[in-house]
Design a protein around this motif. Sequence first.
Motif, PDB file in Angstrom:
ATOM      1  N   PRO A 171      -3.481 -49.155 -13.893  1.00 18.65           N
ATOM      2  CA  PRO A 171      -2.336 -49.986 -13.503  1.00 18.65           C
ATOM      3  C   PRO A 171      -2.057 -51.080 -14.521  1.00 18.65           C
ATOM      4  CG  PRO A 171      -3.777 -49.597 -11.619  1.00 18.65           C
ATOM      5  CD  PRO A 171      -4.498 -49.065 -12.823  1.00 18.65           C
ATOM      6  N   SER A 172      -0.770 -51.353 -14.731  1.00 19.84           N
ATOM      7  CA  SER A 172      -0.299 -52.366 -15.677  1.00 19.84           C
ATOM      8  C   SER A 172      -0.709 -52.074 -17.114  1.00 19.84           C
ATOM      9  CB  SER A 172      -0.792 -53.772 -15.279  1.00 19.84           C
ATOM     10  OG  SER A 172      -0.297 -54.127 -14.016  1.00 19.84           O
ATOM     11  N   MET A 173      -1.050 -50.795 -17.378  1.00 18.67           N
ATOM     12  CA  MET A 173      -1.414 -50.360 -18.731  1.00 18.67           C
ATOM     13  C   MET A 173      -2.533 -51.202 -19.324  1.00 18.67           C
ATOM     14  SD  MET A 173       2.244 -49.279 -20.427  1.00 18.67           S
ATOM     15  CE  MET A 173       1.460 -48.920 -21.998  1.00 18.67           C
ATOM     16  N   ASP A 193     -10.710 -50.421 -20.532  1.00 21.40           N
ATOM     17  CA  ASP A 193      -9.862 -51.155 -19.592  1.00 21.40           C
ATOM     18  C   ASP A 193     -10.042 -52.649 -19.786  1.00 21.40           C
ATOM     19  OD1 ASP A 193      -8.187 -51.780 -17.457  1.00 21.40           O
ATOM     20  OD2 ASP A 193      -9.801 -51.639 -15.990  1.00 21.40           O
ATOM     21  N   PHE A 194      -8.949 -53.337 -20.048  1.00 24.28           N
ATOM     22  CA  PHE A 194      -8.985 -54.780 -20.205  1.00 24.28           C
ATOM     23  C   PHE A 194      -9.513 -55.452 -18.941  1.00 24.28           C
ATOM     24  CE2 PHE A 194      -6.903 -58.958 -19.758  1.00 24.28           C
ATOM     25  CZ  PHE A 194      -7.355 -59.572 -20.909  1.00 24.28           C
ATOM     26  N   ALA A 195      -9.209 -54.865 -17.774  1.00 27.28           N
ATOM     27  CA  ALA A 195      -9.657 -55.419 -16.493  1.00 27.28           C
ATOM     28  C   ALA A 195     -11.098 -55.043 -16.170  1.00 27.28           C
ATOM     29  CB  ALA A 195      -8.723 -54.957 -15.369  1.00 27.28           C
ATOM     30  N   LYS A 297       2.594 -56.154 -20.592  1.00 25.94           N
ATOM     31  CA  LYS A 297       2.223 -55.277 -19.478  1.00 25.94           C
ATOM     32  C   LYS A 297       0.931 -55.762 -18.828  1.00 25.94           C
ATOM     33  CE  LYS A 297       3.450 -52.002 -17.985  1.00 25.94           C
ATOM     34  NZ  LYS A 297       4.236 -51.739 -16.763  1.00 25.94           N
ATOM     35  N   ILE A 298      -0.065 -56.067 -19.650  1.00 27.00           N
ATOM     36  CA  ILE A 298      -1.348 -56.521 -19.114  1.00 27.00           C
ATOM     37  C   ILE A 298      -1.182 -57.814 -18.322  1.00 27.00           C
ATOM     38  CG2 ILE A 298      -3.590 -57.486 -19.793  1.00 27.00           C
ATOM     39  CD1 ILE A 298      -3.675 -55.436 -22.053  1.00 27.00           C
ATOM     40  N   GLN A 299      -0.335 -58.708 -18.811  1.00 26.11           N
ATOM     41  CA  GLN A 299      -0.122 -60.008 -18.149  1.00 26.11           C
ATOM     42  C   GLN A 299       0.844 -59.933 -16.975  1.00 26.11           C
ATOM     43  OE1 GLN A 299       1.273 -62.279 -21.508  1.00 26.11           O
ATOM     44  NE2 GLN A 299      -0.797 -62.759 -22.241  1.00 26.11           N
ATOM     45  N   GLY A 300       1.437 -58.753 -16.752  1.00 26.95           N
ATOM     46  CA  GLY A 300       2.398 -58.591 -15.668  1.00 26.95           C
ATOM     47  C   GLY A 300       3.723 -59.270 -15.930  1.00 26.95           C
ATOM     48  N   LYS A 301       4.053 -59.483 -17.210  1.00 30.65           N
ATOM     49  CA  LYS A 301       5.280 -60.200 -17.576  1.00 30.65           C
ATOM     50  C   LYS A 301       6.356 -59.293 -18.163  1.00 30.65           C
ATOM     51  CE  LYS A 301       2.805 -64.518 -18.579  1.00 30.65           C
ATOM     52  NZ  LYS A 301       2.485 -65.543 -19.613  1.00 30.65           N
ATOM     53  N   PHE A 302       6.074 -58.006 -18.234  1.00 26.66           N
ATOM     54  CA  PHE A 302       7.061 -57.094 -18.817  1.00 26.66           C
ATOM     55  C   PHE A 302       8.223 -56.879 -17.846  1.00 26.66           C
ATOM     56  CE2 PHE A 302       8.782 -52.793 -19.355  1.00 26.66           C
ATOM     57  CZ  PHE A 302       9.205 -52.873 -20.667  1.00 26.66           C
ATOM     58  N   ASN A 303       9.437 -56.964 -18.381  1.00 27.46           N
ATOM     59  CA  ASN A 303      10.647 -56.738 -17.591  1.00 27.46           C
ATOM     60  C   ASN A 303      11.513 -55.719 -18.325  1.00 27.46           C
ATOM     61  OD1 ASN A 303      13.688 -57.432 -17.092  1.00 27.46           O
ATOM     62  ND2 ASN A 303      12.597 -58.259 -15.306  1.00 27.46           N
ATOM     63  N   MET A 304      11.834 -54.628 -17.653  1.00 29.28           N
ATOM     64  CA  MET A 304      12.546 -53.533 -18.300  1.00 29.28           C
ATOM     65  C   MET A 304      13.899 -53.971 -18.852  1.00 29.28           C
ATOM     66  SD  MET A 304      12.342 -50.408 -19.246  1.00 29.28           S
ATOM     67  CE  MET A 304      11.045 -49.690 -18.240  1.00 29.28           C
ATOM     68  N   VAL A 305      14.576 -54.874 -18.151  1.00 32.51           N
ATOM     69  CA  VAL A 305      15.892 -55.327 -18.619  1.00 32.51           C
ATOM     70  C   VAL A 305      15.735 -56.313 -19.770  1.00 32.51           C
ATOM     71  CG1 VAL A 305      18.007 -56.536 -17.991  1.00 32.51           C
ATOM     72  CG2 VAL A 305      16.955 -54.942 -16.367  1.00 32.51           C
ATOM     73  N   ARG A 306      14.885 -57.313 -19.564  1.00 27.86           N
ATOM     74  CA  ARG A 306      14.732 -58.373 -20.571  1.00 27.86           C
ATOM     75  C   ARG A 306      14.127 -57.844 -21.873  1.00 27.86           C
ATOM     76  NH1 ARG A 306      12.717 -61.758 -17.383  1.00 27.86           N
ATOM     77  NH2 ARG A 306      10.498 -61.614 -17.864  1.00 27.86           N
ATOM     78  N   HIS A 307      13.277 -56.840 -21.766  1.00 27.09           N
ATOM     79  CA  HIS A 307      12.586 -56.331 -22.955  1.00 27.09           C
ATOM     80  C   HIS A 307      13.074 -54.942 -23.366  1.00 27.09           C
ATOM     81  CE1 HIS A 307       9.619 -59.242 -21.128  1.00 27.09           C
ATOM     82  NE2 HIS A 307       9.791 -59.736 -22.348  1.00 27.09           N
TER      83      HIS A 307
END
Length: 340
Positions: A171-173, A193-195, A297-307
């Motif tokens: 999850p969250s790549m 896995d970073f997590a 992605k890892i930080q949960g800040k990716f937005n398909m529209v904004r990015h």
Amino acid sequence: MKVAVVGIGVAGAYLMNRLSDMRDVRVTGFERMPEDQHDAVCAWATCENVMSGLAKNCGLNFDDYVLHQGRHMKVDLNSDDYVDLKLKGMVSYDKLKLIQDMIKGTEIKFGRAPRKEELEPDFDLIIDATGFHRNYLPRLENELWIPCVQYKVRYKPGREPFDDFYLKAFPSMTGYFWYFPLGNGYAHIGAGDFAKAHNPLVQEFLKKHECETIKKVGRPVRISPPANCEPFTDGRKCVGVGESIGTVFALLGEGIIPSTWCADLFVQNMDDLQAYRDAVMKKFQVYSLIFKFVQLKIQGKFNMVRHAGDMLKIYRHMKGEEDRYGMAVRMADMLKVSQV
């Protein structure tokens, strides 16, 4: 010129081969592992379209090392959906044998990891090819790395869980699980896995699919790009090559080809370290963009529209380099993966 290469992995082995052919260079390698324990840690998959030329530079035929020729890669997206990637040159190969053949006939002192102070009086140049450890360069701040583990296993005939490459995204790549066939019932299975939730998944897979464990290895992988890994030198005699200066493609966690490319750039520019630094920054400029995507992605800040603009740039890069990545690249597949 007396040159020390410390760390005999992919980049170090390539450098030992190329530098040993130079008339005005005397090169000595140092490897912390004893010779009978020397291993090529983690991930034995690469793209033969590129590696064939790099092996040829060393007088070797890459076809001699291929263990499995990929046709498709199934990417499990943690749901009922998956991506089926058509492969165009991705193979698993005998990474250790290739390294051993690259260094054949060169001078290497195994079982030694000398301090920089020990090397400086005897060498004009010290090449840090120690990968993640970056033993001879200034420490990095705010770097990003992912812990990994890998098993070499053997299945009974007909009991292999997959007949081709398989990945399962976390999850969250934050990382992925991999299965790489090695032929004759052998395979590499592992995860990063970073997590730090990768070990339970690997253990679950080992229990579910009965096999014999041949070997276990593990180490972190630095995914910060070269732009985040400066300085490349200590300001005196030491210069970094390969993963020690961030040459890992963060989206795939792949460092075999880019680290060998980096070693090649060093060979071409070893008389001008500023030119080497500039060549590395130019060659791996796109890695900063890809790292930014993975980090978001890892930080949960990716937005398909904004990015969306960044996604399009990454797609265009990989689509234009399908032969380099060894797979067909489709925007629909990238959108699916980016939503994990």
